[in-house]
Structure formats: C-alpha cells, structure tokens
Design a protein around this motif. Sequence first.
Motif, short mmCIF file in Angstrom:
data_model
loop_
_atom_site.label_atom_id
_atom_site.label_comp_id
_atom_site.label_asym_id
_atom_site.label_seq_id
_atom_site.Cartn_x
_atom_site.Cartn_y
_atom_site.Cartn_z
N ALA A 62 0.86 -1.20 0.00
CA ALA A 62 0.00 0.00 0.00
C ALA A 62 0.89 1.25 0.00
N TYR A 63 0.38 2.34 0.54
CA TYR A 63 1.06 3.65 0.44
C TYR A 63 2.15 3.84 1.50
N ARG A 64 2.17 3.00 2.53
CA ARG A 64 3.20 3.13 3.59
C ARG A 64 4.41 2.33 3.11
N ASP A 65 5.07 2.85 2.07
CA ASP A 65 5.91 1.96 1.25
C ASP A 65 7.41 2.27 1.25
N ALA A 112 -2.14 3.76 -3.45
CA ALA A 112 -2.77 4.71 -2.53
C ALA A 112 -4.22 4.38 -2.18
N ILE A 113 -4.90 3.65 -3.04
CA ILE A 113 -6.31 3.36 -2.78
C ILE A 113 -6.39 2.11 -1.89
N VAL A 114 -7.00 2.25 -0.73
CA VAL A 114 -6.98 1.16 0.25
C VAL A 114 -7.63 -0.10 -0.37
N GLY A 115 -6.88 -1.17 -0.38
CA GLY A 115 -7.39 -2.47 -0.86
C GLY A 115 -7.24 -2.68 -2.36
N PHE A 141 -0.60 -5.36 3.16
CA PHE A 141 -1.70 -4.39 3.29
C PHE A 141 -2.03 -4.20 4.76
N GLY A 142 -2.80 -3.16 5.08
CA GLY A 142 -3.12 -2.87 6.47
C GLY A 142 -4.37 -3.58 6.96
N ASP A 143 -4.61 -3.49 8.27
CA ASP A 143 -5.82 -4.06 8.87
C ASP A 143 -7.07 -3.43 8.25
N GLY A 144 -6.98 -2.11 7.97
CA GLY A 144 -8.14 -1.40 7.42
C GLY A 144 -8.57 -1.97 6.08
N ALA A 145 -7.59 -2.42 5.30
CA ALA A 145 -7.89 -2.94 3.96
C ALA A 145 -8.75 -4.21 4.02
N THR A 146 -8.74 -4.90 5.17
CA THR A 146 -9.48 -6.16 5.24
C THR A 146 -11.00 -5.92 5.38
N ASN A 171 -1.17 -5.67 10.80
CA ASN A 171 -2.16 -5.18 11.75
C ASN A 171 -1.47 -4.23 12.74
N ASN A 172 -1.58 -2.93 12.44
CA ASN A 172 -0.97 -1.94 13.35
C ASN A 172 -2.06 -1.33 14.27
N HIS A 173 -3.18 -2.01 14.36
CA HIS A 173 -4.27 -1.69 15.30
C HIS A 173 -5.18 -0.54 14.89
N TYR A 174 -4.78 0.25 13.90
CA TYR A 174 -5.60 1.39 13.49
C TYR A 174 -5.62 1.54 11.97
N GLY A 175 -6.75 1.96 11.45
CA GLY A 175 -6.85 2.45 10.08
C GLY A 175 -7.20 3.93 10.22
N MET A 176 -6.30 4.81 9.88
CA MET A 176 -6.38 6.23 10.21
C MET A 176 -6.67 6.37 11.70
N GLY A 177 -7.83 6.96 12.09
CA GLY A 177 -8.11 7.15 13.51
C GLY A 177 -9.07 6.12 14.08
N GLY A 240 1.99 9.28 13.67
CA GLY A 240 0.58 9.42 13.27
C GLY A 240 0.30 8.71 11.95
N HIS A 241 -0.98 8.67 11.57
CA HIS A 241 -1.34 8.00 10.31
C HIS A 241 -0.57 8.60 9.14
N SER A 242 -0.65 9.92 9.01
CA SER A 242 0.22 10.63 8.07
C SER A 242 0.65 11.90 8.78
C1 TPP Z 1 -10.79 3.18 -0.90
C2 TPP Z 1 -10.21 4.15 0.07
N1 TPP Z 1 -10.96 4.58 1.11
C3 TPP Z 1 -10.45 5.45 2.00
C4 TPP Z 1 -9.17 5.94 1.85
C5 TPP Z 1 -8.58 6.88 2.88
N2 TPP Z 1 -7.62 6.15 3.69
C6 TPP Z 1 -6.31 6.30 3.48
S1 TPP Z 1 -5.42 5.34 4.49
C7 TPP Z 1 -6.77 4.73 5.28
C8 TPP Z 1 -6.64 3.75 6.42
C9 TPP Z 1 -6.15 2.40 6.04
O1 TPP Z 1 -5.73 1.72 7.17
P1 TPP Z 1 -4.88 0.39 7.12
O2 TPP Z 1 -5.30 -0.42 5.94
O3 TPP Z 1 -4.98 -0.24 8.44
O4 TPP Z 1 -3.38 0.87 6.83
P2 TPP Z 1 -2.38 1.71 7.74
O5 TPP Z 1 -2.57 3.15 7.35
O6 TPP Z 1 -2.69 1.44 9.16
O7 TPP Z 1 -1.02 1.26 7.34
C10 TPP Z 1 -7.92 5.29 4.73
C11 TPP Z 1 -9.27 4.98 5.20
C12 TPP Z 1 -8.42 5.48 0.73
N3 TPP Z 1 -7.15 5.87 0.51
N4 TPP Z 1 -8.94 4.58 -0.13
#
Ligand code: TPP
Length: 321
Positions: A62-65, A112-115, A141-146, A171-177, A240-242
């Motif tokens: 993903a974007y944390r690359d 950059a697009i989650v998932g 990928f992150g926990d949020g992507a699941t 799994n870093n416990h958070y997707g953004m906030g 922080g997230h970013s």
């Molecule tokens: C489809 C989509 N929805 C929302 C966003 C906004 N967004 C950017 S990062 C993020 C959180 C993702 O969290 P996670 O997958 O856990 O990755 P982490 O940032 O923790 O590494 C969100 C919701 C996005 N980039 N793409």
Amino acid sequence: MEKNDYIELFHQMMLIRLVEEQATLLYQQGKIGGFLHLYIGQEAVSTGIISSRQMQDRIITAYRDHGVAINCGIPVKVVLAELLGKVTGCSQGRGGSMHMADVGKNFWGGHAIVGAHLPIATGLALGDRYKGKDAVTICMFGDGATNIGYFHEALNLSKVWNLSVLWVCENNHYGMGTSVERASAVSEIRQKAEGYLIPNSCVDGMDLMKVREAALDAIETVRTQHTPYFLEVETYRFRGHSMGDPERYRTSEEVKRWQNEEDPIGIYHKYMMDNNIASSEEIDQVEKTAEREVESGLQFAESSPEPLPEDLYNNLYMEIG
Ligand SMILES: Cc1ncc(C[n+]2csc(CCOP(=O)(O)OP(=O)(O)O)c2C)c(N)n1
Ligand SMILES: [Mg+2]
C-alpha cells in the motif's frame, strides 16, 4: 545466516528509520508534496518478509511503502529523490511517497487506494500461473484494507484458483483514527482467511527473527503446496497516520509503551548482542554507515533536477513482458 546477513538486516532497519526521520524534516520544510505516511515502528515487518523472498517473488504494497522500497533494494538516494519529486527518483519523480516502484527489482509498487492492490496481486499470480513461473506474489496491506470489498474478492479468487499469493496483513491496530475493534466485526483478523479456507497464522511483528521465521515457512508453503497463505503480523506505527495527525484516538501512554518496550530496532539490537552476533561497537559502526548513506543520499536528491514539463504525458502506459 552468516554474520554479515544478520548485520545487513540491522542496516536495512536503520536505513528505513533514518530516511523517515529525514523525510519528516523535509516535509516540515515544505519540500515533499502530497501525503507522507511513515513506517517507523513497523520496520521489522517488511525487513523480515522481504529478506525471506527469492528474487523471482513479487512484492506489492500500500502507500506506507518507503521501508518496502528500501528492503527491495532501491538505493536510499533514489527513495529520497522520489520523495522530493525529482527525476532521479524510482518513479522519475511522478509517484512521490505513496507510489515508489521498481519492477526490475520485482517491487510492483506502493498503491494509494486502500485495498485496490489486492486484486492486482491476484492478477500477478494468475499471470505467473499461465506462464508456469515458480514465483510467489507477496501482497502487504493494512488491517483497514481487510474491511474493503476488494480484499474479499481477491482472497476468494486466489483460493478458487489456488494461486501462489502470500497475503501479509500488517495489523498496526488502526486504520487512520479508527481502531480495529471499531471497524471490523472480526478483531482477530487472520480469521477472515478461514472464510476462504486459506491456511493462516499470526506473528509478533516487532521481533524481526520471528517475522522471518514465519515468512520463510509461509513462503515455502505457498511455493510447494500451491495454495495462498495468510500471515497476520501484529505491529504498531509509532507516528501518526500521516503527517499532521492530531492522534486523538490513542493515548500518549499507549504510544510510549510500544516505543519503549517494543521497538523493533531495540529488540533486534539486543538479540544480536545476546547471541554474540555483533559487538555494540560493530553495531554502532553500522548505524554510522547508515547515517552517512542518508546524508549523501539527501545531497544527491536535493541536487537532482525536477522532471521536465514536456515529459508530462510520457510513460502513462507501458508494455510489460
Ligand atoms: C478506498 C479508500 N478509502 C479510504 C481511503 C482513505 N484512507 C487512506 S489510508 C486509510 C486507512 C487504512 O488503514 P490500514 O489499511 O490499516 O493501513 P495503515 O494506514 O494502518 O497502514 C484510509 C481509510 C483510501 N485511501 N482509499
Ligand atoms: Mg492499520
């Protein structure tokens, strides 16, 4: 592993941390455009996973690359140049922080697009199946992507076709906030793989040696048993997230506890000392070498030219053999 291999892993984690500390300053100086997501705290994950691959194995994330880029062998000066949008960057200054890539090193990019890169991973592995290649696609990928639809489509098809994909959930416990518990009906994330009959396990992502052991096993399973595998890696981002995240969703005590007790670089430093792999003087030397690399990389990046406006429409599409 030989002594030099152990030291090289420490060197890579140090480089990631120092590059990102430098990136923080560059961002504050207004020299980095767009978003900047730091990997500090998660260094053992990409270092453990990527050092376990063979060169024919693909990496996509993903974007944390930035860490992944460094572990894939992109020189620090080229990563810094990309962060500054310079033509000497790995994406010729067009991608920036979130879109590092080097297909020649089998790194298929930050996304950059989650998932959204999960179906791409399934597609890469399907391509390898067609071509009879003995390659594993490692998708991080992150926990949020699941919680995203793409995740389920990509996992489902990978199992339907038994493709060679290693799914790595950081799994870093958070997707953004938003904490995992607030966003996901299943808080033990690896259980989601059970729904698709994908073998899975979970590992402590702050301990490099544990990540490597789990990654080597998982990659071997994918390669020899022709099945996807799901590895959940439990980790924590120290920043922080970013940039500019006010961090109201977690307490400073929680962050400090992870930083003080679970720092992956500190844990690996101790491991090397306890096992007589390297003396503290030798480890200091590695740190100094990494500092010098980042310093000279910064000079290279700052003095590199910007992309030319007339090249704007070049390289929008390319053929990949
Ligand atoms: C489809 C989509 N929805 C929302 C966003 C906004 N967004 C950017 S990062 C993020 C959180 C993702 O969290 P996670 O997958 O856990 O990755 P982490 O940032 O923790 O590494 C969100 C919701 C996005 N980039 N793409
Ligand atoms: Mg997350």
